[in-house]
Design a protein around this motif. Structure first.
Motif, mmCIF file in Angstrom:
data_model
loop_
_atom_site.group_PDB
_atom_site.id
_atom_site.type_symbol
_atom_site.label_atom_id
_atom_site.label_comp_id
_atom_site.label_asym_id
_atom_site.label_seq_id
_atom_site.Cartn_x
_atom_site.Cartn_y
_atom_site.Cartn_z
ATOM 1 N N ARG A 197 31.427 -47.467 -18.921
ATOM 2 C CA ARG A 197 32.848 -47.413 -19.289
ATOM 3 C C ARG A 197 33.095 -48.186 -20.581
ATOM 4 O O ARG A 197 34.008 -47.874 -21.343
ATOM 5 C CB ARG A 197 33.684 -47.986 -18.137
ATOM 6 C CG ARG A 197 35.142 -48.250 -18.435
ATOM 7 C CD ARG A 197 35.981 -47.002 -18.240
ATOM 8 N NE ARG A 197 37.401 -47.335 -18.212
ATOM 9 C CZ ARG A 197 38.206 -47.249 -19.283
ATOM 10 N NH1 ARG A 197 37.736 -46.837 -20.439
ATOM 11 N NH2 ARG A 197 39.476 -47.568 -19.190
ATOM 12 N N LEU A 198 32.264 -49.190 -20.866
ATOM 13 C CA LEU A 198 32.409 -49.949 -22.110
ATOM 14 C C LEU A 198 32.278 -49.060 -23.342
ATOM 15 O O LEU A 198 32.837 -49.364 -24.389
ATOM 16 C CB LEU A 198 31.380 -51.076 -22.175
ATOM 17 C CG LEU A 198 31.611 -52.264 -21.265
ATOM 18 C CD1 LEU A 198 30.425 -53.215 -21.325
ATOM 19 C CD2 LEU A 198 32.901 -52.984 -21.624
ATOM 20 N N ALA A 199 31.541 -47.962 -23.222
ATOM 21 C CA ALA A 199 31.365 -47.046 -24.355
ATOM 22 C C ALA A 199 32.696 -46.435 -24.782
ATOM 23 O O ALA A 199 32.842 -46.013 -25.930
ATOM 24 C CB ALA A 199 30.367 -45.953 -24.008
ATOM 25 N N ASP A 200 33.675 -46.397 -23.891
ATOM 26 C CA ASP A 200 34.990 -45.852 -24.247
ATOM 27 C C ASP A 200 35.645 -46.662 -25.359
ATOM 28 O O ASP A 200 36.436 -46.130 -26.138
ATOM 29 C CB ASP A 200 35.910 -45.812 -23.029
ATOM 30 C CG ASP A 200 35.431 -44.824 -21.983
ATOM 31 O OD1 ASP A 200 34.558 -43.983 -22.288
ATOM 32 O OD2 ASP A 200 35.938 -44.890 -20.845
ATOM 33 N N ALA A 201 35.323 -47.940 -25.435
ATOM 34 C CA ALA A 201 35.919 -48.788 -26.471
ATOM 35 C C ALA A 201 35.404 -48.409 -27.859
ATOM 36 O O ALA A 201 36.074 -48.683 -28.859
ATOM 37 C CB ALA A 201 35.629 -50.255 -26.185
ATOM 38 N N ASP A 202 34.244 -47.757 -27.942
ATOM 39 C CA ASP A 202 33.682 -47.378 -29.239
ATOM 40 C C ASP A 202 34.561 -46.393 -29.993
ATOM 41 O O ASP A 202 34.473 -46.293 -31.208
ATOM 42 C CB ASP A 202 32.286 -46.757 -29.056
ATOM 43 C CG ASP A 202 31.233 -47.780 -28.676
ATOM 44 O OD1 ASP A 202 31.515 -48.991 -28.767
ATOM 45 O OD2 ASP A 202 30.130 -47.363 -28.288
ATOM 46 N N HIS A 203 35.393 -45.657 -29.283
ATOM 47 C CA HIS A 203 36.195 -44.613 -29.920
ATOM 48 C C HIS A 203 37.653 -45.013 -30.069
ATOM 49 O O HIS A 203 38.484 -44.187 -30.425
ATOM 50 C CB HIS A 203 36.084 -43.317 -29.111
ATOM 51 C CG HIS A 203 34.661 -42.944 -28.841
ATOM 52 N ND1 HIS A 203 33.813 -42.473 -29.812
ATOM 53 C CD2 HIS A 203 33.918 -43.015 -27.719
ATOM 54 C CE1 HIS A 203 32.622 -42.252 -29.302
ATOM 55 N NE2 HIS A 203 32.659 -42.572 -28.024
ATOM 56 N N LEU A 204 37.960 -46.267 -29.796
ATOM 57 C CA LEU A 204 39.339 -46.742 -29.865
ATOM 58 C C LEU A 204 39.491 -47.756 -30.987
ATOM 59 O O LEU A 204 38.541 -48.442 -31.352
ATOM 60 C CB LEU A 204 39.731 -47.423 -28.545
ATOM 61 C CG LEU A 204 39.700 -46.558 -27.289
ATOM 62 C CD1 LEU A 204 39.917 -47.436 -26.063
ATOM 63 C CD2 LEU A 204 40.746 -45.473 -27.367
ATOM 64 N N HIS A 254 40.911 -51.919 -27.203
ATOM 65 C CA HIS A 254 39.761 -52.468 -26.488
ATOM 66 C C HIS A 254 40.173 -53.283 -25.267
ATOM 67 O O HIS A 254 39.470 -53.270 -24.258
ATOM 68 C CB HIS A 254 38.918 -53.347 -27.413
ATOM 69 C CG HIS A 254 38.193 -52.572 -28.463
ATOM 70 N ND1 HIS A 254 37.225 -53.144 -29.248
ATOM 71 C CD2 HIS A 254 38.278 -51.285 -28.875
ATOM 72 C CE1 HIS A 254 36.741 -52.251 -30.086
ATOM 73 N NE2 HIS A 254 37.375 -51.110 -29.889
ATOM 74 N N VAL A 255 41.273 -53.989 -25.368
ATOM 75 C CA VAL A 255 41.690 -54.886 -24.275
ATOM 76 C C VAL A 255 41.824 -54.121 -22.963
ATOM 77 O O VAL A 255 41.354 -54.582 -21.918
ATOM 78 C CB VAL A 255 43.007 -55.612 -24.634
ATOM 79 C CG1 VAL A 255 43.535 -56.390 -23.447
ATOM 80 C CG2 VAL A 255 42.800 -56.525 -25.821
#
Length: 93
Positions: free
Chosen positions: A42-49, A54-55
């Motif tokens: 799920r941390l990979a979702d932050a790569d596209h934001l 990110h928070v």
């Protein structure tokens, strides 16, 4: 007819934006626990934001990891030794 020269398009590279989303490419090693591995992915979702998004991802992952740890604590462990096993304290003076 016009004597003007034909217009040519000038292609410009997009300006560098340090705040633009960019993958961190941090390796995620599987742990063997499906719940924990799902949260790490799920941390990979932050790569596209953008950074301000990110928070929400981090809080969601933290919540999921905390729930996984709580579930581990809730599992029954080995039985405690019976009270008859313990020797009473004898005071010898």
């Amino acid at each position: 007819m016009s004597d003007a020269a034909p217009e040519t398009e000038i292609l410009q590279e997009p300006a560098y934006d340090p705040a633009a989303p960019a993958p961190l490419d941090v390796p995620r090693t599987p742990t063997g626990n499906a719940e924990v591995d799902a949260q790490l992915e799920r941390l990979a979702d932050a790569d596209h934001l953008a950074t301000d998004g990110h928070v929400e991802v981090y809080e969601d992952v933290h919540r999921g990891l905390r729930d996984a740890l709580t579930a581990l604590d809730a599992r029954p462990g080995p039985p405690a030794p019976s009270p008859s096993y313990q020797q009473p304290y004898q005071n010898r003076s």
